[in-house]
Design an enzyme around this catalytic site. Structure first.
Site, PDB file in Angstrom:
ATOM      1  N   CYS A 157      77.389  47.025  37.456  1.00 12.29           N
ATOM      2  CA  CYS A 157      78.437  48.046  37.302  1.00 12.29           C
ATOM      3  C   CYS A 157      78.317  48.827  35.998  1.00 12.29           C
ATOM      4  O   CYS A 157      79.142  49.704  35.723  1.00 12.29           O
ATOM      5  CB  CYS A 157      79.808  47.392  37.423  1.00 12.29           C
ATOM      6  SG  CYS A 157      79.981  46.526  38.988  1.00 12.29           S
ATOM      7  N   HIS A 297      86.601  49.214  30.791  1.00 16.58           N
ATOM      8  CA  HIS A 297      86.016  48.829  32.082  1.00 16.58           C
ATOM      9  C   HIS A 297      87.128  48.329  33.001  1.00 16.58           C
ATOM     10  O   HIS A 297      87.152  48.675  34.179  1.00 16.58           O
ATOM     11  CB  HIS A 297      84.959  47.757  31.867  1.00 16.58           C
ATOM     12  CG  HIS A 297      84.265  47.334  33.120  1.00 16.58           C
ATOM     13  ND1 HIS A 297      83.469  48.193  33.844  1.00 16.58           N
ATOM     14  CD2 HIS A 297      84.256  46.166  33.813  1.00 16.58           C
ATOM     15  CE1 HIS A 297      82.996  47.565  34.913  1.00 16.58           C
ATOM     16  NE2 HIS A 297      83.468  46.338  34.924  1.00 16.58           N
ATOM     17  N   GLU A 308      87.940  41.636  28.251  1.00 10.13           N
ATOM     18  CA  GLU A 308      87.720  42.923  27.581  1.00 10.13           C
ATOM     19  C   GLU A 308      88.742  43.142  26.462  1.00 10.13           C
ATOM     20  O   GLU A 308      88.406  43.714  25.419  1.00 10.13           O
ATOM     21  CB  GLU A 308      87.790  44.082  28.586  1.00 10.13           C
ATOM     22  CG  GLU A 308      87.420  45.409  27.921  1.00 10.13           C
ATOM     23  CD  GLU A 308      87.247  46.560  28.891  1.00 10.13           C
ATOM     24  OE1 GLU A 308      87.597  46.396  30.076  1.00 10.13           O
ATOM     25  OE2 GLU A 308      86.764  47.630  28.448  1.00 10.13           O
ATOM     26  N   LYS A 329      90.195  53.397  36.581  1.00 15.30           N
ATOM     27  CA  LYS A 329      89.880  52.790  37.894  1.00 15.30           C
ATOM     28  C   LYS A 329      91.116  52.695  38.789  1.00 15.30           C
ATOM     29  O   LYS A 329      90.986  52.655  40.015  1.00 15.30           O
ATOM     30  CB  LYS A 329      89.280  51.400  37.709  1.00 15.30           C
ATOM     31  CG  LYS A 329      87.840  51.407  37.205  1.00 15.30           C
ATOM     32  CD  LYS A 329      87.247  50.026  37.220  1.00 15.30           C
ATOM     33  CE  LYS A 329      85.778  50.021  36.809  1.00 15.30           C
ATOM     34  NZ  LYS A 329      85.574  50.261  35.352  1.00 15.30           N
ATOM     35  N   HIS A 334      86.974  51.123  41.887  1.00  9.74           N
ATOM     36  CA  HIS A 334      85.806  50.676  41.118  1.00  9.74           C
ATOM     37  C   HIS A 334      84.553  51.136  41.861  1.00  9.74           C
ATOM     38  O   HIS A 334      84.240  50.620  42.934  1.00  9.74           O
ATOM     39  CB  HIS A 334      85.839  49.150  40.980  1.00  9.74           C
ATOM     40  CG  HIS A 334      84.756  48.600  40.110  1.00  9.74           C
ATOM     41  ND1 HIS A 334      83.742  49.356  39.579  1.00  9.74           N
ATOM     42  CD2 HIS A 334      84.522  47.333  39.666  1.00  9.74           C
ATOM     43  CE1 HIS A 334      82.945  48.595  38.860  1.00  9.74           C
ATOM     44  NE2 HIS A 334      83.392  47.357  38.903  1.00  9.74           N
ATOM     45  N   PHE A 394      78.173  42.406  36.779  1.00  8.78           N
ATOM     46  CA  PHE A 394      77.662  41.113  37.223  1.00  8.78           C
ATOM     47  C   PHE A 394      76.356  40.814  36.488  1.00  8.78           C
ATOM     48  O   PHE A 394      75.617  41.719  36.101  1.00  8.78           O
ATOM     49  CB  PHE A 394      77.371  41.141  38.729  1.00  8.78           C
ATOM     50  CG  PHE A 394      78.564  40.876  39.603  1.00  8.78           C
ATOM     51  CD1 PHE A 394      79.821  40.645  39.085  1.00  8.78           C
ATOM     52  CD2 PHE A 394      78.430  40.846  40.986  1.00  8.78           C
ATOM     53  CE1 PHE A 394      80.915  40.395  39.905  1.00  8.78           C
ATOM     54  CE2 PHE A 394      79.502  40.591  41.827  1.00  8.78           C
ATOM     55  CZ  PHE A 394      80.749  40.372  41.276  1.00  8.78           C
TER      56      PHE A 394
END
Lengths: 407, 286
Positions: A157, A297, A308, A329, A334, A394
């Site tokens: 991502c 994010h 985060e 988002k 996403h 990931f």
């Protein structure tokens, strides 16, 4: 390249659930228009998560044969539309022969998506992929008759930030005169909706699509998949000025690290996420108190958002209470591999419109994220010269991109 | 409307090459059965990731772990660790076997039986991340390419990254099935095929005792378009390079007027032998 000759963005092409071009995207982003809805493109009654942020029909670029364009897989349509409209936006639809335009695309699961789309329409590429040897990057490169090198890159991502960084690097090395860089993802497919859903990564607030994705909120229960892409035209500032191009921003800094912890779960002690942000700020010669906006994010997962928040608190120090932070988002969904690219567009909007976009659905901030200066639910006008965009993925991928207002 | 004039090539000549050192290498070629047997042999592979982790890994990832283990044993001056190293990993059609199974299973059982492991372990980034996990790499770990046209991406990314981020080293890895053949709905190859990996350890050009030197060169006469599908894989190019001794450099056309060149270091009097021998037919070809 002369040291002061920075790399800037002179064109933007995009498709998202809240707009197929920069102006439409900016307007909807700042009006808090949500693109999240119940999936209707395929049967979802048996899926744990039944909602997504969908782009509908991707526009056919001017001058392309509509039937030929529609016969292509949607991932190809997405790449072609974004790249062509970015060149058009930069005034480069007609360009001199010999101009070396490079192409860097962030694509995380291009082949799996292609195989699934092809399979759903009766094809056999998954079982005999040599039927179609060229990838999307090659196809776009050929269709647009580009003359520079090309690259497909994936950091999950975080791929979009990587693409912008590599595009900047190629310009610095003199490998290209212009570089198209960005990312695309058409990840809302039956298999991926099921796979992410079974992973319990997706929100199950199926009855309230617009309120489902809740970054940093106490009531968050996961992300919502989105689709789309954004591609940027990068060039040296001196050349952009010389030809009178519109300069959206400078690509000022980039950092990237890996957790080496787990293939899915972010490291609970996020030293490498912190290191990536510090690298990017250092690269851009920016101090925490210089930052005017951070696009987090923050996907709305219980673990990721807290992680985060720890990173932001550590990097920003005392400035954590001052620097406006939001996750867009909640409106766009996403976009997976393309998330960083579309969030770079949100940063351009902040720089151009001098306003920070909000995190919608942030009613009751999680106490573990409450130390942040959230832009809650409404955009906030303020001077914006420096933006920062975090993107993690990931496999423990951590990236951070700094964009500065073009002087 | 902004206009663009034909550019001069001043900047290209300023930066017409980028160089690094190759400090170790290995190649691996495994049958379908041999590579799947590795899922129960975690303790023989770097990082001792555990059989439960390897169970979900792609065959190209597993083969790469073997190659990197071999390459680690071949360093003349082994690094203390790989903590600050990065990984650039080129795969071809990653995840095809598992995805074929998933498509079939979804058609029969519906969404609730779709494995949660496909996306994390079979996406383009996954092998790079898994290798980084095994070696404890905190530098950037990215997947590149993905199809039969993607290997040039790896040369470009690895070498440019090494110079960009002051990294002590990069693992440059190429994996794929040779040949890329048809599979059935269970993901089983329908004809004989091998899973192959070439692993190269790249370090900054200033590194002492390099085995070979790798450069990317801008050449205005080099091809702009890529050959699709590529007729020769990086693995084959490298094995021919090994087999030719000091006589022929490795040359890979990267598109956009760029090419990669690998030459043995002047200091080298002999090459490191490959742990896994080159097939006889390749030696003859070379």
């Amino acid at each position: 390249m002369k040291k002061q000759d920075t790399v800037c963005i002179t064109g933007v092409g995009l498709t998202s659930s809240i707009g197929h071009g920069y102006e439409e995207f900016a307007s909807n982003l700042l009006s808090s228009v949500s693109g999240i809805e119940r999936v209707s493109a395929f049967e979802v009654n048996d899926h744990p998560s039944q909602i997504a942020s969908l782009i509908g029909q991707i526009p056919c670029p001017e001058g392309f044969d509509e039937n030929e364009f529609r016969s292509r897989l949607r991932i190809e349509q997405c790449g072609i539309w974004c790249a062509e409209s970015a060149l058009r936006d930069a005034g480069l639809q007609k360009r001199p022969e010999g101009l070396r335009i490079g192409l860097v695309l962030g694509l995380g699961a291009e082949w799996m998506q292609s195989w699934e789309m092809d399979y759903r329409r009766g094809g056999r590429r998954a079982f005999d992929p040599t039927e179609e040897p060229a990838g999307l990057t090659t196809k776009v490169h050929r269709l647009l008759d580009l003359r520079g090198p090309q690259l497909t890159v994936s950091a999950a991502c975080a791929s979009g930030n990587w693409a912008l960084s590599q595009g900047r690097r190629w310009l610095e090395l003199g490998w290209v005169d212009i570089c198209l860089a960005g990312a695309c993802d058409i990840g809302v497919t039956p298999l991926s909706l099921a796979g992410f859903g079974n992973l319990r990564a997706l929100s199950r607030k199926n009855q309230a699509p617009h309120a489902a994705l809740r970054p940093f909120d106490k009531d968050r229960d996961g992300m919502v998949l989105g689709e789309g892409g954004a591609i940027f035209v990068l060039e040296k500032t001196s050349k952009a000025i010389e030809r009178g191009a519109r300069r959206y921003a400078n690509v000022a800094g980039f950092g990237a690290t890996s957790d080496a912890h787990h293939m899915v779960i972010p490291c609970p002690e996020p030293q490498q996420g912190i290191a990536a942000m510090k690298q990017a700020l250092n690269d851009a010669h920016v101090e925490p108190n210089d930052i005017d906006y951070i696009n987090a994010h923050a996907t709305g997962t219980p673990v990721g958002d807290v992680c985060e928040a720890k990173i932001l608190q550590s990097v920003l120090g005392e400035s954590v209470k001052d620097v406006p932070i939001s996750s867009t988002k909640a409106l766009t969904g996403h976009l997976l591999s393309a998330a960083a690219a579309i969030e770079a567009v949100a940063c351009l909007v902040a720089l151009e419109r001098q306003v920070t976009p909000p995190t919608v659905n942030l009613e009751d901030p999680d106490p573990d994220c409450a130390m942040l200066n959230h832009v809650r639910n409404e955009p906030q006008p303020r001077p914006v010269d420096v933006t920062v965009s975090n993107s993690f993925g990931f496999g423990g991928n951590n990236t951070c991109l700094v964009l500065k207002k073009a002087a | 409307m902004p206009t663009m004039n034909t550019p001069n090539r001043e900047t290209a000549t300023e930066h017409d090459s980028l160089e690094c050192a190759v400090t170790s290498y290995a190649t691996t070629r495994l049958s379908y059965d041999a590579v799947n047997a590795l899922r129960k042999q975690s303790d023989t592979l770097p990082g001792a990731l555990g059989n439960s982790v390897l169970r979900h890994s792609d065959e190209q990832t597993l083969t790469a772990l073997v190659a990197v283990k071999d390459a680690i044993s071949q360093f003349e001056t082994p690094p203390e660790d790989f903590q600050n190293w990065g990984v650039v990993f080129s795969t071809r059609y990653l995840g095809r076997t598992a995805f074929a199974q998933a498509l079939n299973k979804f058609a029969v059982d519906g969404p609730w039986n779709v494995s949660v492991q496909v996306v994390p372990n079979r996406s383009l980034h996954s092998p790079a991340s898994m290798l980084g996990l095994a070696l404890g790499c905190h530098g950037p770990c990215v997947g590149v390419g993905g199809g039969l046209d993607g290997e040039p991406d790896a040369w470009l990314t690895a070498i440019s990254l090494l110079g960009q981020q002051s990294l002590p080293g990069i693992w440059l890895v190429f994996s794929g099935w040779e040949p890329d053949e048809r599979i059935d709905i269970e993901g089983t190859p329908l004809t004989d095929t091998s899973c192959t990996t070439l692993a190269l350890a790249l370090q900054p050009a200033s590194t002492s005792n390099p085995t070979a030197r790798l450069r990317i060169v801008y050449d205005q006469f080099a091809p702009v378009a890529l050959e699709v599908p590529a007729k020769t894989t990086a693995m084959t190019l490298f094995e021919n390079f090994i087999a030719s001794g000091n006589e022929q450099p490795l040359t890979a056309m990267l598109g956009g007027g760029l090419r990669a060149e690998m030459n043995w270091s002047n200091a080298m009097t002999s090459t490191i032998p490959l742990l896994r021998p080159i097939p006889t037919n390749l030696k003859k070809a070379a």
